[in-house]
Design a protein around this motif. Structure first.
Motif, PDB file in Angstrom:
ATOM      1  N   PHE A  91      -3.067   3.532  -8.623  1.00 11.40           N
ATOM      2  CA  PHE A  91      -2.214   3.353  -7.446  1.00 11.40           C
ATOM      3  C   PHE A  91      -3.027   3.479  -6.155  1.00 11.40           C
ATOM      4  O   PHE A  91      -2.802   2.742  -5.191  1.00 11.40           O
ATOM      5  CB  PHE A  91      -1.069   4.362  -7.454  1.00 11.40           C
ATOM      6  N   LEU A  92      -3.964   4.421  -6.125  1.00  6.84           N
ATOM      7  CA  LEU A  92      -4.811   4.598  -4.953  1.00  6.84           C
ATOM      8  C   LEU A  92      -5.660   3.353  -4.705  1.00  6.84           C
ATOM      9  O   LEU A  92      -5.717   2.830  -3.580  1.00  6.84           O
ATOM     10  CB  LEU A  92      -5.709   5.817  -5.137  1.00  6.84           C
ATOM     11  N   THR A 138       0.830  -1.206   0.000  1.00  9.84           N
ATOM     12  CA  THR A 138       0.000   0.000   0.000  1.00  9.84           C
ATOM     13  C   THR A 138       0.864   1.257   0.000  1.00  9.84           C
ATOM     14  O   THR A 138       0.619   2.199  -0.769  1.00  9.84           O
ATOM     15  CB  THR A 138      -0.931   0.003   1.231  1.00  9.84           C
ATOM     16  N   GLY A 173       1.688   6.925  -6.513  1.00 10.38           N
ATOM     17  CA  GLY A 173       0.538   7.761  -6.847  1.00 10.38           C
ATOM     18  C   GLY A 173       0.805   9.229  -6.548  1.00 10.38           C
ATOM     19  O   GLY A 173       0.465  10.112  -7.344  1.00 10.38           O
ATOM     20  N   LEU A 174       1.434   9.503  -5.396  1.00 10.11           N
ATOM     21  CA  LEU A 174       1.791  10.886  -5.055  1.00 10.11           C
ATOM     22  C   LEU A 174       2.803  11.465  -6.031  1.00 10.11           C
ATOM     23  O   LEU A 174       2.732  12.648  -6.396  1.00 10.11           O
ATOM     24  CB  LEU A 174       2.355  10.930  -3.631  1.00 10.11           C
ATOM     25  N   GLY A 182      -3.607   0.289  -3.563  1.00  9.65           N
ATOM     26  CA  GLY A 182      -3.252   0.376  -2.155  1.00  9.65           C
ATOM     27  C   GLY A 182      -4.419   0.037  -1.244  1.00  9.65           C
ATOM     28  O   GLY A 182      -4.257  -0.665  -0.240  1.00  9.65           O
ATOM     29  N   ASN A 208       2.453   1.751  -3.464  1.00  6.97           N
ATOM     30  CA  ASN A 208       1.489   2.248  -4.443  1.00  6.97           C
ATOM     31  C   ASN A 208       1.127   3.703  -4.196  1.00  6.97           C
ATOM     32  O   ASN A 208       1.047   4.499  -5.137  1.00  6.97           O
ATOM     33  CB  ASN A 208       0.231   1.378  -4.423  1.00  6.97           C
ATOM     34  N   TRP A 209       0.909   4.050  -2.954  1.00  4.83           N
ATOM     35  CA  TRP A 209       0.525   5.426  -2.658  1.00  4.83           C
ATOM     36  C   TRP A 209       1.671   6.404  -2.876  1.00  4.83           C
ATOM     37  O   TRP A 209       1.443   7.549  -3.291  1.00  4.83           O
ATOM     38  CB  TRP A 209      -0.012   5.514  -1.231  1.00  4.83           C
TER      39      TRP A 209
END
Length: 204
Positions: free
Chosen positions: A153-154, A105, A112-113, A157, A108-109
């Protein structure tokens, strides 16, 4: 081949977890030589502790082999190594699988950021920097594509956390390899179909 190399630590994590109960007692006794790995006979968390230690060693080996071959580091490998050392190390230290379960998670986050920040604060979103040498797209489409990766990605996660807390540890270990890989492949295939309308014959 590159996909296998990128998944190398995850594959070994899965294999170590699945094979732990089949290891001969003398080999299990010798596993205490691995730094920070303490296995208590009969403890239910032994399998995931062993798999976590294997994943840490595999990530170190992955980064070392990549540098030896290419004389540089890859960002994804370094991010993965840093998180598996920190979260995996916490799992080994506190004998708590929760830390390593959060690792997919967090990875992925973080990506994503990174994609979100590139779209908000730079001239080109990350997906355009990665793919612009292979395909030419309008700016609006690059932004839309980058936004899709952010959502992916969100969701990935969140999916990892759902499986980690709603199902058994064994189910989560399977999801970590097959589920996350399946989600990624489905997203990439869907993206490919979406991009076909914007490709000219030479780019195809």
């Amino acid at each position: 081949m590159k996909l296998f190399f990128d998944l190398f630590p995850i594959i070994l994590f899965f294999a170590a977890y699945q094979l732990y109960d089949q290891l001969p007692p003398d080999i299990v006794a010798g596993l205490d030589r691995i730094p920070f790995l303490v296995l208590i006979p009969g403890a239910p968390e032994n399998a995931i502790l062993f798999a976590t230690a294997v994943a840490i060693l595999a990530s170190v080996l992955q980064v070392g082999l990549y540098f030896f071959k290419h004389h540089r580091f890859e960002s994804m490998h370094l991010v993965t190594l840093g998180l598996v050392v920190v979260l995996g190390g916490a799992t080994l230290m506190f004998r708590d699988p929760t830390f390593i379960k959060w690792k997919p998670t967090v990875v992925n986050w973080l990506f994503g950021l990174a994609f979100l920040a590139s779209q908000l604060f730079t001239r080109k979103p990350l997906v355009q920097r990665m793919m612009s040498t292979a395909i030419t797209l309008p700016t609006s489409i690059w932004n839309r594509l980058n936004g899709a990766w952010i959502i992916f990605f969100l969701v990935s996660g969140l999916a990892n956390l759902y499986v980690a807390y709603a199902f058994t540890e064994a189910v989560w270990v399977n999801f970590k390899l097959f589920g996350m890989l399946g989600l990624t492949l489905l997203f990439v295939v869907g993206q490919a179909f979406y991009l076909t309308r914007y490709l000219n014959p030479s780019e195809e």
